[in-house]
Design a protein around this motif. Sequence first.
Motif, PDB file in Angstrom:
ATOM      1  N   LEU A 181     -27.123  49.612  24.305  1.00 29.26           N
ATOM      2  CA  LEU A 181     -27.416  49.613  22.872  1.00 29.26           C
ATOM      3  C   LEU A 181     -26.487  48.664  22.130  1.00 29.26           C
ATOM      4  CD1 LEU A 181     -28.054  53.428  22.366  1.00 29.26           C
ATOM      5  CD2 LEU A 181     -29.701  51.620  21.927  1.00 29.26           C
ATOM      6  N   CYS A 182     -25.198  48.721  22.467  1.00 29.76           N
ATOM      7  CA  CYS A 182     -24.253  47.833  21.788  1.00 29.76           C
ATOM      8  C   CYS A 182     -24.577  46.376  22.066  1.00 29.76           C
ATOM      9  CB  CYS A 182     -22.819  48.132  22.249  1.00 29.76           C
ATOM     10  SG  CYS A 182     -22.192  49.656  21.578  1.00 29.76           S
ATOM     11  N   LEU A 187     -25.106  48.375  16.759  1.00 33.05           N
ATOM     12  CA  LEU A 187     -24.080  48.694  15.768  1.00 33.05           C
ATOM     13  C   LEU A 187     -24.324  47.922  14.475  1.00 33.05           C
ATOM     14  CD1 LEU A 187     -20.871  48.784  18.009  1.00 33.05           C
ATOM     15  CD2 LEU A 187     -22.032  50.706  16.942  1.00 33.05           C
ATOM     16  N   GLU A 188     -24.668  46.639  14.647  1.00 33.40           N
ATOM     17  CA  GLU A 188     -24.925  45.830  13.454  1.00 33.40           C
ATOM     18  C   GLU A 188     -26.085  46.380  12.646  1.00 33.40           C
ATOM     19  OE1 GLU A 188     -24.212  44.760  16.401  1.00 33.40           O
ATOM     20  OE2 GLU A 188     -22.813  43.090  16.330  1.00 33.40           O
ATOM     21  N   LYS A 189     -27.091  46.927  13.342  1.00 33.10           N
ATOM     22  CA  LYS A 189     -28.245  47.485  12.635  1.00 33.10           C
ATOM     23  C   LYS A 189     -27.885  48.798  11.958  1.00 33.10           C
ATOM     24  CE  LYS A 189     -31.629  44.695  13.624  1.00 33.10           C
ATOM     25  NZ  LYS A 189     -31.221  43.608  12.759  1.00 33.10           N
ATOM     26  N   LEU A 190     -27.105  49.615  12.647  1.00 39.08           N
ATOM     27  CA  LEU A 190     -26.799  50.938  12.122  1.00 39.08           C
ATOM     28  C   LEU A 190     -25.937  50.867  10.870  1.00 39.08           C
ATOM     29  CD1 LEU A 190     -26.173  53.028  15.378  1.00 39.08           C
ATOM     30  CD2 LEU A 190     -28.076  53.248  13.783  1.00 39.08           C
ATOM     31  N   VAL A 191     -24.955  49.940  10.875  1.00 39.14           N
ATOM     32  CA  VAL A 191     -24.034  49.943   9.737  1.00 39.14           C
ATOM     33  C   VAL A 191     -24.726  49.559   8.434  1.00 39.14           C
ATOM     34  CG1 VAL A 191     -21.971  49.556  11.117  1.00 39.14           C
ATOM     35  CG2 VAL A 191     -23.218  47.594  10.215  1.00 39.14           C
ATOM     36  N   VAL A 211     -22.941  56.824  19.838  1.00 37.96           N
ATOM     37  CA  VAL A 211     -22.774  55.548  20.539  1.00 37.96           C
ATOM     38  C   VAL A 211     -21.306  55.271  20.849  1.00 37.96           C
ATOM     39  CG1 VAL A 211     -23.075  53.059  20.354  1.00 37.96           C
ATOM     40  CG2 VAL A 211     -24.865  54.571  19.545  1.00 37.96           C
ATOM     41  N   LEU A 212     -20.412  55.732  19.955  1.00 39.17           N
ATOM     42  CA  LEU A 212     -18.999  55.402  20.133  1.00 39.17           C
ATOM     43  C   LEU A 212     -18.255  56.381  21.022  1.00 39.17           C
ATOM     44  CD1 LEU A 212     -18.098  54.462  16.449  1.00 39.17           C
ATOM     45  CD2 LEU A 212     -18.715  52.933  18.307  1.00 39.17           C
ATOM     46  N   LYS A 213     -18.866  57.563  21.263  1.00 42.17           N
ATOM     47  CA  LYS A 213     -18.125  58.635  21.931  1.00 42.17           C
ATOM     48  C   LYS A 213     -17.553  58.211  23.285  1.00 42.17           C
ATOM     49  CE  LYS A 213     -18.515  63.513  22.916  1.00 42.17           C
ATOM     50  NZ  LYS A 213     -19.306  64.700  22.835  1.00 42.17           N
ATOM     51  N   SER A 214     -16.249  58.363  23.434  1.00 40.28           N
ATOM     52  CA  SER A 214     -15.553  58.088  24.694  1.00 40.28           C
ATOM     53  C   SER A 214     -15.768  56.685  25.217  1.00 40.28           C
ATOM     54  CB  SER A 214     -15.980  59.078  25.788  1.00 40.28           C
ATOM     55  OG  SER A 214     -15.862  60.386  25.329  1.00 40.28           O
ATOM     56  N   ASN A 215     -16.094  55.763  24.362  1.00 40.61           N
ATOM     57  CA  ASN A 215     -16.365  54.392  24.799  1.00 40.61           C
ATOM     58  C   ASN A 215     -15.472  53.420  24.029  1.00 40.61           C
ATOM     59  OD1 ASN A 215     -17.509  51.808  25.302  1.00 40.61           O
ATOM     60  ND2 ASN A 215     -19.482  52.755  25.764  1.00 40.61           N
ATOM     61  N   GLU A 217     -14.722  50.372  24.343  1.00 38.98           N
ATOM     62  CA  GLU A 217     -15.281  49.040  24.044  1.00 38.98           C
ATOM     63  C   GLU A 217     -16.186  49.086  22.834  1.00 38.98           C
ATOM     64  OE1 GLU A 217     -16.385  47.175  28.057  1.00 38.98           O
ATOM     65  OE2 GLU A 217     -17.654  46.166  26.549  1.00 38.98           O
ATOM     66  N   ALA A 218     -17.022  50.118  22.798  1.00 42.70           N
ATOM     67  CA  ALA A 218     -17.930  50.253  21.662  1.00 42.70           C
ATOM     68  C   ALA A 218     -17.137  50.460  20.379  1.00 42.70           C
ATOM     69  CB  ALA A 218     -18.894  51.418  21.886  1.00 42.70           C
ATOM     70  N   VAL A 219     -16.085  51.269  20.464  1.00 44.29           N
ATOM     71  CA  VAL A 219     -15.261  51.521  19.283  1.00 44.29           C
ATOM     72  C   VAL A 219     -14.634  50.235  18.792  1.00 44.29           C
ATOM     73  CG1 VAL A 219     -13.149  52.630  18.451  1.00 44.29           C
ATOM     74  CG2 VAL A 219     -14.758  53.929  19.824  1.00 44.29           C
ATOM     75  N   SER A 220     -14.120  49.451  19.727  1.00 48.62           N
ATOM     76  CA  SER A 220     -13.447  48.232  19.278  1.00 48.62           C
ATOM     77  C   SER A 220     -14.457  47.258  18.677  1.00 48.62           C
ATOM     78  CB  SER A 220     -12.647  47.618  20.431  1.00 48.62           C
ATOM     79  OG  SER A 220     -13.254  46.475  20.914  1.00 48.62           O
ATOM     80  N   ARG A 221     -15.685  47.297  19.205  1.00 49.01           N
ATOM     81  CA  ARG A 221     -16.721  46.445  18.611  1.00 49.01           C
ATOM     82  C   ARG A 221     -17.019  46.885  17.187  1.00 49.01           C
ATOM     83  NH1 ARG A 221     -22.142  44.459  21.798  1.00 49.01           N
ATOM     84  NH2 ARG A 221     -20.996  44.269  23.737  1.00 49.01           N
ATOM     85  N   PHE A 222     -17.125  48.177  17.014  1.00 48.82           N
ATOM     86  CA  PHE A 222     -17.438  48.717  15.695  1.00 48.82           C
ATOM     87  C   PHE A 222     -16.341  48.366  14.697  1.00 48.82           C
ATOM     88  CE2 PHE A 222     -18.899  51.385  12.413  1.00 48.82           C
ATOM     89  CZ  PHE A 222     -17.859  52.172  11.966  1.00 48.82           C
ATOM     90  N   VAL A 223     -15.102  48.595  15.108  1.00 51.03           N
ATOM     91  CA  VAL A 223     -13.994  48.328  14.197  1.00 51.03           C
ATOM     92  C   VAL A 223     -13.898  46.841  13.888  1.00 51.03           C
ATOM     93  CG1 VAL A 223     -11.509  48.516  13.889  1.00 51.03           C
ATOM     94  CG2 VAL A 223     -12.739  50.347  15.003  1.00 51.03           C
ATOM     95  N   GLY A 224     -14.309  46.024  14.878  1.00 51.31           N
ATOM     96  CA  GLY A 224     -14.237  44.587  14.668  1.00 51.31           C
ATOM     97  C   GLY A 224     -15.256  44.046  13.689  1.00 51.31           C
ATOM     98  N   LEU A 225     -16.320  44.802  13.439  1.00 52.26           N
ATOM     99  CA  LEU A 225     -17.370  44.316  12.550  1.00 52.26           C
ATOM    100  C   LEU A 225     -16.810  44.066  11.155  1.00 52.26           C
ATOM    101  CD1 LEU A 225     -20.388  46.643  13.392  1.00 52.26           C
ATOM    102  CD2 LEU A 225     -20.137  44.255  14.006  1.00 52.26           C
ATOM    103  N   GLU A 226     -16.946  42.807  10.702  1.00 53.05           N
ATOM    104  CA  GLU A 226     -16.445  42.424   9.372  1.00 53.05           C
ATOM    105  C   GLU A 226     -15.038  42.951   9.125  1.00 53.05           C
ATOM    106  OE1 GLU A 226     -18.937  42.408   5.998  1.00 53.05           O
ATOM    107  OE2 GLU A 226     -20.776  42.322   7.181  1.00 53.05           O
TER     108      GLU A 226
END
Lengths: 659, 251
Positions: A181-182, A187-191, A211-215, A217-226
């Motif tokens: 999904l990532c 993530l870009e669509k959800l935010v 999507v972020l649970k225990s992942n 990489e996904a968390v860092s991607r999310f935090v990195g957005l903008e």
Amino acid sequence: MPTTTSSSSSAASSSGNRQADVFSRLASSDPEVKLKALREVKNQIIGNRTKKQSFLKLGAVPAIASALSECDNSSILVQSAAALGSFACGFEAGVQAVIDAGAFPRLLRLLTSSDEKVVDAGARSLRMIFQSNQAPKYDFLQEKNMEFLFSLLNSENENVSGLGASIIAHACGTTVEQQLLCDAGVLEKLVILLDGSLSQREACLESLATVLKSNPEAVSRFVGLEAGRYLSSVTELTKDRYPRTRLLSCLCLVVIYNTSPSYFLNMGTKSSLVTTLLELLNDPGQSGNEAALGLSSLIAEKEDLQKLAYEANAIKNIVDILKTGSELHPKRLQGLFLSLAELCSKLEDCRCSFLSLEVLDLLVNALRHKNADVRTAACICFKNAARSVKNLSAGRFTTDHVMLPLVQLLHDPSSAVQVAVLGALSNIVLDFSSPKSTFIEYGGIKQLIELSKSMDPNARCSALRALRNLMFLADNKRKELFYSDVKAQGFASLISDPEPTVQEQALALLRNLVDGCINSIEFVFDEDGLILDSVARQLRKAPQAQMAIQGMYVLTNVASGTELHKEAVMQQLFPQPQAESNNFMLKFLQSHESQLRSATVWTVINLISPSSPGALDRHVKLRNEGIIPQLKNMVNDACLDVKIRIRTVLSQSMSFGDN
Amino acid sequence: MATSKKVITREEWEKKLNAVKLRKEDMNTLVMNFLVTEGFVEAADKFQRESGTKRILFFLLCDFHLCLVKVSFFLNGETAEIDLATITDRMAVKKAVQNGNVEDAIEKVNDLNPEILDTNPELFFHLQQQRLIELIRQGKTDEALEFAQEELAPRGEENQAFLQELEKTVALLVFEDASNCPVKDLLDVSHRLKTASEVNAAILTSQSHEKDPKLPSLLKMLIWAQNQLDEKAVYPHINDLSTGLLQDPSE
């Protein structure tokens, strides 16, 4: 209620008649009549669980599902979809019925309708289905499913995009799915939905958490957005006016915190997360239930957060909620007890504070709750509270009032409950202040022995741990209670149990059993030394350190006995013939685990203690097997305890004329 | 009295006020928000056309230089045109409840959004309760009893929190003269208005509008700010909100 039986039965039958009448009109071929009937059913069941149940029994769901497929009439489609959606709303049996009636694919087709109202109705109903555990599995790995999902997320229609988010929130389970999904840009669509309507925001928060649970990489991607903009948005939402938004954003932050705590260095954020969840505990609805579980998940294993919660008066608040007297939802009870358990897990102040609030009755009642998760949570609460030596030795946990229900839970149908109560009892039996044990008086030992034979390895392990604690520094009388029900054969099989954790506890129990007066040692020699053989066999198999430590202490204790005992140990250590690779004693002395080195040195100390006649011969043997030279090399061992024992050995060694 | 307080003359005060810049669009948005939330459809429609107001984003900042009280206020909302049709639907529901046609109101709500009553047990209970009250008001005792047993009792079983209210409502049936019993407030028209308000709020929430208009909150903020400033200074007050006129401090 001021009624008589005759009027209540007439009311029931007349309503039953009305329902049957509506139901028959559902099958009408006249679209006007059918539409009216559909609307009537829909209006009767919305909000009304009792009506949902009775219409379900009548078989309304298949009838409505067929109306869905038969017509192109928009009004009929809308009403059918709405009715089915209502059956599925928060009502598991309803969801099952809707799926069984084959309505799912038909509802999906509604999403492509040109009529916006039809699309809305279809999307809403599907969302209800996806909020249930019974929803069909969504295979994210199939490309066309991903395409479909993203077409939903891209839709202008808020119900449709909300459906997309809902599917993710409830169907995404594995790391692989999260990654897929990532990578596809979810993530870009959800935010984008975060800035949307209320329901879009809430759907977004739920799906983000999944999507972020225990992942990481996904968390860092999310935090990195903008550059962290969306993390800030979610944090802001914890102060939103709507409680459910506050809850969902908190739960999202809990997920992020548990996965990658480094994004939460700011104490203020941690603190406000704790206090917001504490406030939400008072919400009477579903949000309060989820807040309780969220709080327990947040503070689990984290002493600093437990402290924050304690300082924010969490214990008193939670106990007050538990004491309100109204029947709380099982999920809420579970969450509240788990939160209390976490608070008591490391901090003595919390335990004392908790126990000072007259909570034993509360806990004992929870032990008898019909929901297994609540019983389990209450047991864990007991276990952690009993870590307070002060309260334990005040005898708080060993009264009949507490002990009896705990012991009864040893027979609980749920193995999770059994394991949890064993954990509690393991701590409670460590009350050395009282000469008698209430637990033993209730026949506890017999029950623990029974559970040590359970099919569930967790239960076996926990039962043995409780026995181990019970036998710590136990007198012969207590040990006799054990031996009367356990013979060497049975015990040997525990030592060779398939699960390493069970083996470890069995050896630890054995260590305690053979500790004490010399007679205690005889057990290992029963049935031709069966148990001693088993111990040595396990030690030869290159076991994990923790198990080896217990095993070596068994040998140490046996070697503290008579000449015969010491010789028997030597036999096990160095059976003839033996390949050098099997010299496990040497290997243990070279282990990285200081406790294992220490235990092994103790065995040597006991074997060559100068007061016994055969000590010299044993010393020679140990030297020939390379043990004494190895010990000499360890004079400067990094661990102080080991170093001191080595000194003892070497001074013994010198008394045999060895330099 | 408070000689330690700074005194500000009317001239000084008016000068400070004039220095604060407000935008016309922001004030229009505030008015629009009020009309929409309170359900004045025609007025909202006309105002929308005459003022061209679309966005509902408002930012008010007043800087009281003296006591450094910064009063900031954010209004969040959608950045889309308001669909006036949804206001009409919502007003129809509110009106139905106010007139005591609860069954009709329920049907309308379900047509608008079937999720609202399915996910709001408290609201649903209150609507059912109002239905019972209307039946009792009309003197249809038998029907009321049947309704109470069939519809309300299960709500109490499903959710214990409603039992107390349920008992209160059923008590109306026990008294011969319901309009003079201890629970007679339930029969009052104000109870209808209360229920109507509850439904209105729920619909607004589901449509992602703010439940309450912003205007009252702003006025409350003004009064609060004046109270705060009173501790530090003597200055012209706004005492009558409806006129907004400055009045010299009465000393």
